[in-house]
Design a protein around this motif. Structure first.
Motif, PDB file in Angstrom:
ATOM      1  N   HIS A 153       6.479   0.135  14.404  1.00  0.00           N
ATOM      2  CA  HIS A 153       5.141   0.342  14.882  1.00  0.00           C
ATOM      3  C   HIS A 153       4.543   2.055  14.010  1.00  0.00           C
ATOM      4  O   HIS A 153       3.730   2.065  14.128  1.00  0.00           O
ATOM      5  CB  HIS A 153       4.901   0.224  16.165  1.00  0.00           C
ATOM      6  CG  HIS A 153       5.156  -0.810  17.400  1.00  0.00           C
ATOM      7  ND1 HIS A 153       4.530  -1.697  16.741  1.00  0.00           N
ATOM      8  CD2 HIS A 153       6.456  -0.908  17.961  1.00  0.00           C
ATOM      9  CE1 HIS A 153       5.002  -2.609  17.682  1.00  0.00           C
ATOM     10  NE2 HIS A 153       5.982  -2.352  18.529  1.00  0.00           N
ATOM     11  N   SER A 154       5.683   2.352  12.691  1.00  0.00           N
ATOM     12  CA  SER A 154       4.940   2.725  12.554  1.00  0.00           C
ATOM     13  C   SER A 154       4.228   2.685  11.042  1.00  0.00           C
ATOM     14  O   SER A 154       3.730   1.553  10.419  1.00  0.00           O
ATOM     15  CB  SER A 154       6.678   3.198  11.157  1.00  0.00           C
ATOM     16  OG  SER A 154       7.691   4.674  12.239  1.00  0.00           O
ATOM     17  N   SER A 155       3.238   3.399  10.891  1.00  0.00           N
ATOM     18  CA  SER A 155       2.823   3.023   9.181  1.00  0.00           C
ATOM     19  C   SER A 155       3.240   3.685   8.027  1.00  0.00           C
ATOM     20  O   SER A 155       3.590   4.895   7.887  1.00  0.00           O
ATOM     21  CB  SER A 155       1.168   4.213   9.382  1.00  0.00           C
ATOM     22  OG  SER A 155       0.289   3.692   8.193  1.00  0.00           O
ATOM     23  N   MET A 156       3.187   2.591   6.785  1.00  0.00           N
ATOM     24  CA  MET A 156       4.330   3.422   5.313  1.00  0.00           C
ATOM     25  C   MET A 156       3.397   2.315   4.463  1.00  0.00           C
ATOM     26  O   MET A 156       4.024   2.007   3.769  1.00  0.00           O
ATOM     27  CB  MET A 156       5.651   2.562   5.592  1.00  0.00           C
ATOM     28  CG  MET A 156       6.525   3.519   7.533  1.00  0.00           C
ATOM     29  SD  MET A 156       8.475   2.637   7.421  1.00  0.00           S
ATOM     30  CE  MET A 156       9.053   3.179   5.792  1.00  0.00           C
ATOM     31  N   ILE A 157       1.693   2.695   4.585  1.00  0.00           N
ATOM     32  CA  ILE A 157       1.193   2.231   3.937  1.00  0.00           C
ATOM     33  C   ILE A 157       1.171   2.727   2.681  1.00  0.00           C
ATOM     34  O   ILE A 157       1.721   3.863   2.547  1.00  0.00           O
ATOM     35  CB  ILE A 157      -0.324   2.396   4.387  1.00  0.00           C
ATOM     36  CG1 ILE A 157      -1.322   1.324   5.376  1.00  0.00           C
ATOM     37  CG2 ILE A 157      -1.081   2.437   3.372  1.00  0.00           C
ATOM     38  CD1 ILE A 157      -1.748   2.190   6.111  1.00  0.00           C
ATOM     39  N   GLY A 158       1.641   2.075   1.446  1.00  0.00           N
ATOM     40  CA  GLY A 158       1.761   2.619   0.113  1.00  0.00           C
ATOM     41  C   GLY A 158       2.895   3.441   0.279  1.00  0.00           C
ATOM     42  O   GLY A 158       3.458   3.797  -0.995  1.00  0.00           O
ATOM     43  N   ALA A 159       3.713   2.746   0.720  1.00  0.00           N
ATOM     44  CA  ALA A 159       5.250   3.927   0.731  1.00  0.00           C
ATOM     45  C   ALA A 159       6.654   3.175  -0.217  1.00  0.00           C
ATOM     46  O   ALA A 159       6.142   2.791  -0.789  1.00  0.00           O
ATOM     47  CB  ALA A 159       5.814   3.737   2.089  1.00  0.00           C
ATOM     48  N   THR A 160       7.406   4.363  -1.052  1.00  0.00           N
ATOM     49  CA  THR A 160       8.060   3.814  -2.052  1.00  0.00           C
ATOM     50  C   THR A 160       9.190   3.853  -1.151  1.00  0.00           C
ATOM     51  O   THR A 160       9.941   4.342  -1.096  1.00  0.00           O
ATOM     52  CB  THR A 160       7.934   5.242  -3.298  1.00  0.00           C
ATOM     53  OG1 THR A 160       6.406   4.834  -3.404  1.00  0.00           O
ATOM     54  CG2 THR A 160       9.665   4.366  -3.812  1.00  0.00           C
ATOM     55  N   LEU A 161       9.494   2.577  -1.217  1.00  0.00           N
ATOM     56  CA  LEU A 161      11.093   1.921  -0.562  1.00  0.00           C
ATOM     57  C   LEU A 161      11.972   1.000  -1.455  1.00  0.00           C
ATOM     58  O   LEU A 161      12.639   0.287  -1.419  1.00  0.00           O
ATOM     59  CB  LEU A 161      11.112   0.868   0.817  1.00  0.00           C
ATOM     60  CG  LEU A 161      10.528   1.858   1.815  1.00  0.00           C
ATOM     61  CD1 LEU A 161       9.416   1.083   2.801  1.00  0.00           C
ATOM     62  CD2 LEU A 161      11.597   3.218   2.495  1.00  0.00           C
TER      63      LEU A 161
END
Length: 427
Positions: A153-161
């Motif tokens: 339930h985290s927000s990782m919008i646009g994250a680099t993974l």
């Protein structure tokens, strides 16, 4: 252990001298200290010892915590906005509800941590890192180890993974819209109800991942590994499963087709039905493939090569097959209602009815007709196609070639077709 703000400032000042290799400096050791609610904006604690520190709700925005030892530290609700956590040891750390927006966690270690008690006979306690319900929008976690981490339930919008290890991680309910997961290892991860819209998953490993009501809309899945994955409840609208291997098949799509073949062979007792509704499959080559019973509703199959492909009783309603090559394909009982077949080549294809059988394998006397109602067949080539008994209500056959097409018993009510065209067909 509690410390006063002055004591903390003295330790930080000494640490900065140590980083600069100046006299009187000493590496900060704040292990086990209570730093809850402290304001440490833009503090430099690079390589500091913070294992077991209690830093809940601490304000660490812009802080440099790269290479620091934060083993089993508690950062619940902490503000780490744009903080540097490069190669930080965060094994077993608690970061629930924290703000990591824009933070840099490249190559950070967020695996579970093992706590060893003083009793040699007692087994070590494994503590799973927990970053659930956190804000990680635009965070850079490339190459980080998040194996087994709880990110639910985290927000990782646009994250680099990119190339991040997420095997066995809990990503249920996570928002990864627009995230870069290229080459990431998501094997065995929980992706149920995750929103992975417009993300880059090319080359990602999703083998054994839990996919339940997961949204992959408009995501890039070229070369993604989807072994032992059930995509039946996934939303693949606009997702790209193709690649440039000559046939347009990615590893993931090959796996889907393989599972579908098993599903057909085992009569539904094994494998899984191909669920490719709304999928982007432009230019794909699936000639001679058995896709009978597949779900391809509203799929984009522009210029697809499907020669001799078996699509018996498959659902392609609303799909875009403009310019597709379906010559000699087995399309008996197919659903092409509202499909766009403009300029498609369907010469010699079989679009007759399927005789339905009962549980005992005996004919029931009922037929499953091919449904092309409302289909757009403008300039399509139906030369020699078998459409006996087909439903062509409201279909647009403007300019279509119907030479030797078998239309006996076909329902042409409201269809756009000229008498001249029908004169060439077998009615």
């Amino acid at each position: 252990m509690s410390m006063t703000p002055d004591q903390i400032l003295d330790i930080i000042s000494s640490h900065e001298r140590w980083l600069q290799r100046r006299s009187g400096g000493a590496r900060a050791n704040l292990s086990g200290c209570n730093l809850a609610d402290f304001n440490l904006v833009q503090v430099n604690l690079q390589s500091a010892k913070l294992s077991g520190a209690y830093m809940a709700r601490a304000i660490l925005s812009g802080a440099d915590l790269s290479y620091s030892d934060m083993f089993c530290a508690n950062l619940d609700g902490a503000d780490l906005n744009h903080a540097l956590l490069i190669r930080a040891d965060l094994r077993g750390a608690f970061m629930r509800g924290s703000n990591l927006a824009g933070a840099n966690l490249k190559e950070a270690d967020l695996r579970g941590g093992a706590l060893i008690s003083g009793n040699p006979a007692a087994p070590a306690t494994i503590i799973r890192s927990n970053i659930g319900q956190s804000d990680m929008d635009e965070a850079d976690m490339g190459g980080a180890n998040l194996s087994g981490t709880d990110l639910s339930h985290s927000s990782m919008i646009g994250a680099t993974l990119e190339k991040t290890l997420l095997c066995g991680a809990n990503l249920s309910g996570v928002n990864l819209e627009g995230a870069n997961l290229q080459g990431a290892d998501l094997s065995g991860a929980n992706l149920s109800s995750a929103r992975i819209v417009g993300a880059n998953l090319s080359g990602a490993n999703l083998s054994g991942a839990l996919i339940h009501r997961t949204m992959f809309q408009k995501s890039e899945l070229q070369g993604a590994i989807l072994e032992n994955v059930d995509l039946s409840t996934a939303d693949l609208s606009g997702a790209n499963l193709t690649s440039g291997d000559g046939r347009g098949l990615s590893r993931s799509l090959r796996d889907i087709l393989h599972e579908h073949a098993v599903w057909i062979r085992e009569q539904g007792r094994g494998g899984s039905r191909a669920q490719l509704a709304k999928t982007e499959l432009t230019g794909i080559d699936v000639s001679d493939v058995n896709l009978s019973g597949a779900d391809l509703r509203e799929a984009v199959l522009v210029s697809a090569v499907m020669r001799r492909t078996s699509l018996v009783m498959s659902d392609l309603s609303g799909s875009d097959l403009s310019g597709a090559d379906l010559r000699d394909a087995e399309l008996a009982g197919i659903n092409l209602a509202g499909a766009n077949l403009t300029g498609a080549r369907i010469a010699g294809a079989d679009l007759t009815s399927v005789e339905l059988k009962g549980p005992d394998g005996q004919p029931t006397g009922r037929l499953w007709v091919s449904n092309l109602s409302g289909a757009v067949l403008v300039n399509a080539d139906l030369t020699g196609a078998r459409l006996t008994g087909a439903n062509l209500k409201g279909a647009d056959l403007t300019g279509a070639k119907l030479a030797r097409a078998q239309l006996k018993g076909a329902d042409l009510d409201g269809a756009r077709v000229t008498a001249q065209q029908l004169a060439q067909a077998i009615v």
